[in-house]
Design a protein around this motif. Structure first.
Motif, PDB file in Angstrom:
ATOM      1  N   LEU A   1       0.840  -1.203   0.000  1.00 30.01           N
ATOM      2  CA  LEU A   1       0.000   0.000   0.000  1.00 30.01           C
ATOM      3  C   LEU A   1       0.879   1.259   0.000  1.00 30.01           C
ATOM      4  O   LEU A   1       0.667   2.190  -0.792  1.00 30.01           O
ATOM      5  CB  LEU A   1      -0.903  -0.019   1.244  1.00 30.01           C
ATOM      6  N   ALA A   2       1.887   1.264   0.887  1.00 31.76           N
ATOM      7  CA  ALA A   2       2.728   2.458   1.053  1.00 31.76           C
ATOM      8  C   ALA A   2       3.602   2.718  -0.171  1.00 31.76           C
ATOM      9  O   ALA A   2       4.171   3.800  -0.311  1.00 31.76           O
ATOM     10  CB  ALA A   2       3.597   2.318   2.300  1.00 31.76           C
TER      11      ALA A   2
ATOM     12  N   LEU B   1       1.012  11.621   6.014  1.00 28.05           N
ATOM     13  CA  LEU B   1       0.701  11.298   7.405  1.00 28.05           C
ATOM     14  C   LEU B   1       1.965  11.011   8.225  1.00 28.05           C
ATOM     15  O   LEU B   1       1.891  10.740   9.427  1.00 28.05           O
ATOM     16  CB  LEU B   1      -0.230  10.080   7.468  1.00 28.05           C
ATOM     17  N   GLY B   2       3.126  11.030   7.558  1.00 26.84           N
ATOM     18  CA  GLY B   2       4.387  10.772   8.264  1.00 26.84           C
ATOM     19  C   GLY B   2       4.531   9.321   8.698  1.00 26.84           C
ATOM     20  O   GLY B   2       5.218   9.023   9.676  1.00 26.84           O
TER      21      GLY B   2
ATOM     22  N   GLY C   1       1.134   5.745  -1.397  1.00 27.42           N
ATOM     23  CA  GLY C   1       2.461   6.353  -1.248  1.00 27.42           C
ATOM     24  C   GLY C   1       2.383   7.794  -0.758  1.00 27.42           C
ATOM     25  O   GLY C   1       2.880   8.119   0.332  1.00 27.42           O
ATOM     26  N   PRO C   2       1.708   8.683  -1.546  1.00 28.20           N
ATOM     27  CA  PRO C   2       1.608  10.084  -1.107  1.00 28.20           C
ATOM     28  C   PRO C   2       0.890  10.218   0.231  1.00 28.20           C
ATOM     29  O   PRO C   2       1.266  11.043   1.063  1.00 28.20           O
ATOM     30  CB  PRO C   2       0.786  10.738  -2.231  1.00 28.20           C
TER      31      PRO C   2
END
Ligand SMILES: NC(=O)c1ccc[n+]([C@@H]2O[C@H](COP(=O)([O-])OP(=O)(O)OC[C@H]3O[C@@H](n4cnc5c(N)ncnc54)[C@H](O)[C@@H]3O)[C@@H](O)[C@H]2O)c1
Length: 456
Positions: free
Chosen positions: A17-18, A30-31, A24-25
């Motif tokens: 997902l990340a 969200l850090g 990614g964005p």
């Protein structure tokens, strides 16, 4: 082009997902941690994904030798994106030279490609000429462990402490491993290299271009599945004849692993009283001896200590520790089946370093393995045999897939690479320690944990 990629589909949904177009964005905004897709070994792959820059802090003693590695270049274009930064700090003895090291690392790290490598070579603090030199050398330990925590995008940083007795060539297998994609999940580690002595040397019956384990016989316990099966696969890939060993109840899976890699299957419960004799007879009779034993078989029987019954305590100690002690005694006995230049590699655990709630039996057994390795290494050195351990952290296996969601997610993220390792990461590390060229590495415990915060 980057050859970053994973050998098998990971079950880590968050990493996928990340790294996706939407996630990614969002994770950046969200850090949240962004676990990179790690570069793992594939046949024919270059050592590093980009050029290697060699820098020196103080009067480096290994720089000339490191430059003989075909992939290393001292005159990389100043603005090139680097596959690795190697710092020869073997002559580092003052606080001024420590500051030079800090500056060189700081400027080089900016230029690292994803999954790049930072590797520092230094002298051992104990062999420093004076107190300031010992302090400066030890300071590198804290510097590198912190660099490893600051790196992003799957890059790693490790420190190799080279003893004064080691010949430059004794460092080769370790330098190559830590620069390569084979060390994808080894991060923030300090490895010691000494003189290989009689524990060094090439594989039997092989030429210079042969794979590292060609012509060697390797026994892997608990290799029907999981990490053990991955270890057996990597040794077979690297040219060894592999004896896959597991309990009779795993006979079918064991045969499947052995067939897949063209190895031999030995059904044996390593806790039975005659296990050591049966293994010795098997390898001597069929194969004329053994070059490497990998003690991988292990079990967990978790309970809080207040609820721990004898059966749980005894079974875990019997499989994870007593069996290793007994097999080693048999393999190292007079007329030993373990040949000169042999290797013993044990699979411990970060639980044996940091402890773990509900795992007093398991952690005791794995800490015991570490004690065994450290005590046995100097005793086996006379036979030219090295003894080491790997300590995996969170590895994606059937065992960790069965964990409750929250525990599993926490286990995956509390390390510098923000993800679990793959069985192959443990396997590659075991194979490096067992290489004929790794004779200078003994009595070590190398964590394969992405620099887990547990026991850091
Ligand atoms: N999976 C992880 O995250 C992790 C982390 C740290 C350490 N480890 C260690 O790595 C090793 C492999 O773990 P895994 O996750 O692949 O486990 P696993 O349960 O999938 O595999 C262990 C294998 O050992 C075999 N075995 C158990 N008792 C045996 C005996 N008496 N004789 C012969 N074989 C026996 C089992 O049948 C099994 O095939 C273990 O020592 C484990 O403690 C695993």
């Amino acid at each position: 082009m980057s050859d970053t990629g994973n050998a098998r589909t990971s079950s880590d949904w968050y990493r996928m997902l990340a790294n996706g177009r939407i996630g990614g964005p969002l994770s950046r905004q969200l850090g949240l941690p962004r676990p990179a897709q790690l570069r793992r070994y594939r046949p024919g792959q270059s050592l590093t994904d980009g050029p290697v820059r060699l820098a020196t802090a103080g009067t480096g003693k290994l720089a000339d030798h490191v430059l003989t590695l075909p992939e290393v270049d001292q005159v990389v274009e100043p603005d090139a994106r680097l596959g690795a930064l190697v710092l020869d700090a073997t002559g580092l003895d003052t606080l001024h030279e420590l500051s030079v090291a800090q500056e060189l690392l700081g400027s080089g790290i900016r230029r690292l490609r994803p999954c790049g490598r930072v590797l520092v070579l230094a002298g051992t603090p104990e062999q420093a000429g004076d107190i300031t030199a010992a302090a400066a050398r030890q300071a590198l330990d804290g510097l590198i462990r912190s660099v490893a925590k600051e790196l992003r995008d799957g890059a790693t940083a490790n420190l190799v402490q080279v003893s004064t007795e080691a010949a430059p060539a004794d460092t080769d297998s370790t330098v190559r491993f830590l620069l390569s994609a084979r060390s994808a999940y080894v991060d923030g580690q300090v490895v010691r290299v000494g003189a290989a002595g009689s524990a060094g040397g090439a594989s039997p019956d092989t030429d210079a271009g042969a794979p590292p384990h060609a012509g060697r016989v390797v026994v892997v316990t608990g290799s029907a599945r999981g990490i053990g099966a991955a270890i057996a696969e990597v040794f077979a890939r690297d040219g060894a004849t592999v004896v896959c060993l597991d309990v009779p109840a795993q006979g079918e899976a064991l045969a499947a692993t052995a067939n897949r890699i063209g190895g031999l299957a030995l059904q044996l419960d390593i806790t039975t009283p005659d296990a050591a004799d049966r293994l010795s007879e098997y390898v001597t009779g069929r194969l004329g001896g053994v070059d490497v034993i990998v003690h991988n078989a292990g079990i967990t029987r978790d309970k809080l200590l207040v609820n721990m019954d004898d059966a749980r305590w005894n079974s875990v100690l019997a499989v994870n520790l007593r069996a290793q002690l007994e097999l080693n005694a048999a393999l190292l006995a007079p007329e030993t089946p373990l040949r000169t230049g042999g290797r013993i590699v044990s699979v411990a655990s970060t639980s044996g370093i940091a402890g773990n709630r509900g795992q007093t039996n398991y952690a005791a057994s794995k800490a015991g393995v570490i004690g065994m390795v450290r005590a046995l290494a100097p005793r086996a050195a006379g036979q030219g045999i090295t003894v080491n351990a790997v300590a995996p952290g969170f590895i994606e296996t059937e065992m960790t897939a069965a964990m409750p969601f929250g525990t599993r997610e926490a286990g995956r993220r509390i390390n510098s690479l923000h993800q679990g390792g793959e069985p192959v990461d443990v396997a590659e590390t075991v194979a490096w320690l067992a290489e004929p060229g790794s004779g200078g590495v003994t009595g070590q415990v190398v964590r394969v944990c992405g620099q887990s915060l547990l026991g850091a």
